[in-house]
Scaffold this active site. Sequence first.
Site, PDB file in Angstrom:
ATOM      1  N   ASN A 157       0.900 -10.245  -1.395  1.00 13.18           N
ATOM      2  CA  ASN A 157       1.573  -9.316  -0.494  1.00 13.18           C
ATOM      3  C   ASN A 157       2.877  -9.865   0.063  1.00 13.18           C
ATOM      4  OD1 ASN A 157      -0.502  -7.092  -0.313  1.00 13.18           O
ATOM      5  ND2 ASN A 157      -1.736  -8.838   0.332  1.00 13.18           N
ATOM      6  N   LEU A 214      -3.279   0.749  -9.342  1.00 10.68           N
ATOM      7  CA  LEU A 214      -2.613   1.254  -8.134  1.00 10.68           C
ATOM      8  C   LEU A 214      -1.388   0.403  -7.836  1.00 10.68           C
ATOM      9  CD1 LEU A 214      -5.755   1.850  -5.880  1.00 10.68           C
ATOM     10  CD2 LEU A 214      -4.660   3.408  -7.510  1.00 10.68           C
ATOM     11  N   GLY A 230     -11.282  -5.458   3.427  1.00  7.15           N
ATOM     12  CA  GLY A 230     -12.394  -4.560   3.719  1.00  7.15           C
ATOM     13  C   GLY A 230     -13.709  -5.318   3.585  1.00  7.15           C
ATOM     14  N   ARG A 278       6.267  -6.418   2.723  1.00  2.00           N
ATOM     15  CA  ARG A 278       6.295  -7.822   3.133  1.00  2.00           C
ATOM     16  C   ARG A 278       6.977  -8.734   2.112  1.00  2.00           C
ATOM     17  NH1 ARG A 278       0.248  -8.859   4.462  1.00  2.00           N
ATOM     18  NH2 ARG A 278       0.014  -6.924   3.285  1.00  2.00           N
ATOM     19  N   ASP A 305      -1.702  -5.766  -7.789  1.00  4.33           N
ATOM     20  CA  ASP A 305      -1.099  -7.022  -7.336  1.00  4.33           C
ATOM     21  C   ASP A 305      -2.064  -8.205  -7.413  1.00  4.33           C
ATOM     22  OD1 ASP A 305      -2.844  -6.299  -5.361  1.00  4.33           O
ATOM     23  OD2 ASP A 305      -1.391  -6.330  -3.723  1.00  4.33           O
TER      24      ASP A 305
END
Length: 447
Positions: free
Chosen positions: A229, A12, A142, A19, A107
Amino acid sequence: MAPAMSKAAIILAAGAGTRMKSALPKVLHKVAGLPLLGHVIGALRAAGVERIVVVTSPAGQVVRDYAKAMGCDSAIQDQQLGTGHAAACARDALADFSGTLLIVNGDMPLVTGEIIAECLRAQARTGLAMLAFEPADPASYGRVLLTPDGFLNRIVEYKDASDAERGVSLCNAGCYAADAQKFFQWTQLLNNDNAQKEYYLTDVPSIARTDGIKCAIAVADEVSVTGVNSRAELAGAERMFQDRVRKRLLADGVTMASPETVFFAHDTMVENDVEIEPFVVFAAGVSVKTGARIRSHSHLEGASVASGAIIGPFARLRPGAVIGEGAHIGNFVEVKNAVIGTGAKANHLTYLGDARVGAGANIGAGTITCNYDGFTKSITEIGAGAFIGSDTALVAPVKIGDGAITAAGSVITQDVEADALAIARGPQTQKAGWAKAFRDKKKLEKK
Ligand code: UD1
Ligand code: MG
């Protein structure tokens, strides 16, 4: 033994990466000289994944180009409707695939083949698995809620979680494994009824449960699943990656008095009994053989260093530098696209570009290969045992024979035969008493 199940993966990588505040997509920022995406691809390959589809945003042409260069396919997610939606966008690209499918965030530069293999082993137990971890600071990851028998109950996103759920320390790392065909059926049942109005990949396990499939948990260490990020997290990932390489090389028998000052690329290869002094930087494509010594403040890229060679201090090896056994490359010496023979020495202030230096040759201080005329690069060949006097300019293309000597300060424009002496400089003249007479005259003029 049954043949291993074929494996594919979806990475993904369609997120905006806001950011990072960068014109470059987040997954192309580098750790140890390799894009984040390259690290993820490498780990998947190490775990035996044959086919990889990278999900990109419409604007992500550079990401698609990189994926292609790395032998991967890509898919486009037209709108960023969430991670579950993103994964479903790879469906067409994998229409003809059956087997086990991994779904991984793009990432995670510290992810390894072993961690992914653990996720695959967990998947083999139930048909579905995910990687969880316990970060020092669970932040907005999460949260992973378990059933009493240790399977996944459900993942709750931070924004949707109650205070009690936010108190859970087990978090979702963003790596899942499932049967490919089932996975794409489950993603069709996702909805966006949540705080972010997104189609969450994290809801897939709950859908699978209604299909009678439990989600097994593989627990990863925090470092291996660290996500990037922001630039601060990118620097943090670089630190962790360097730390990991340093520890590995020390364990493999490399001497480093101050490992925290030595920087490696993702592909640096260093054999045992190599000594690396403080403040050395390895860019991509370097290998160093046993017994070599890399002295302080040297920078190496695309170079190979044979056993017993000594590089630096303050040396620069550029792409194509091939340093032979026991050769010495000293301070302020730059070597580019040049093969330096066994035991040859260039100890001070020299540029050797597009050159071949024979075994045992001695290159004097200040020697320059004049390899470039503004249009073409030309080769300098220096024979075995040749002695290049200090401050020799070797105007390429030019050949110096075995055992030949060039006189200091020469500008060598023609080939020199073996064992000859070449002198190419103005002959010295001497005028007795001239200096004193000059001074006396000037002193008189001043009065
Ligand atoms: C996600 C997980 C969270 C987990 C965390 C681990 C969901 C809903 N949440 O949260 O449980 O703890 O990762 O880091 O999955 N992406 C797309 N298209 C989209 C949205 C995202 O391709 O529409 C990609 C991003 O580029 C990124 C990955 O998916 O590589 C994860 O997206 P991100 O928005 O960072 O998810 P998190 O909020 O971190
Ligand atoms: Mg994220």
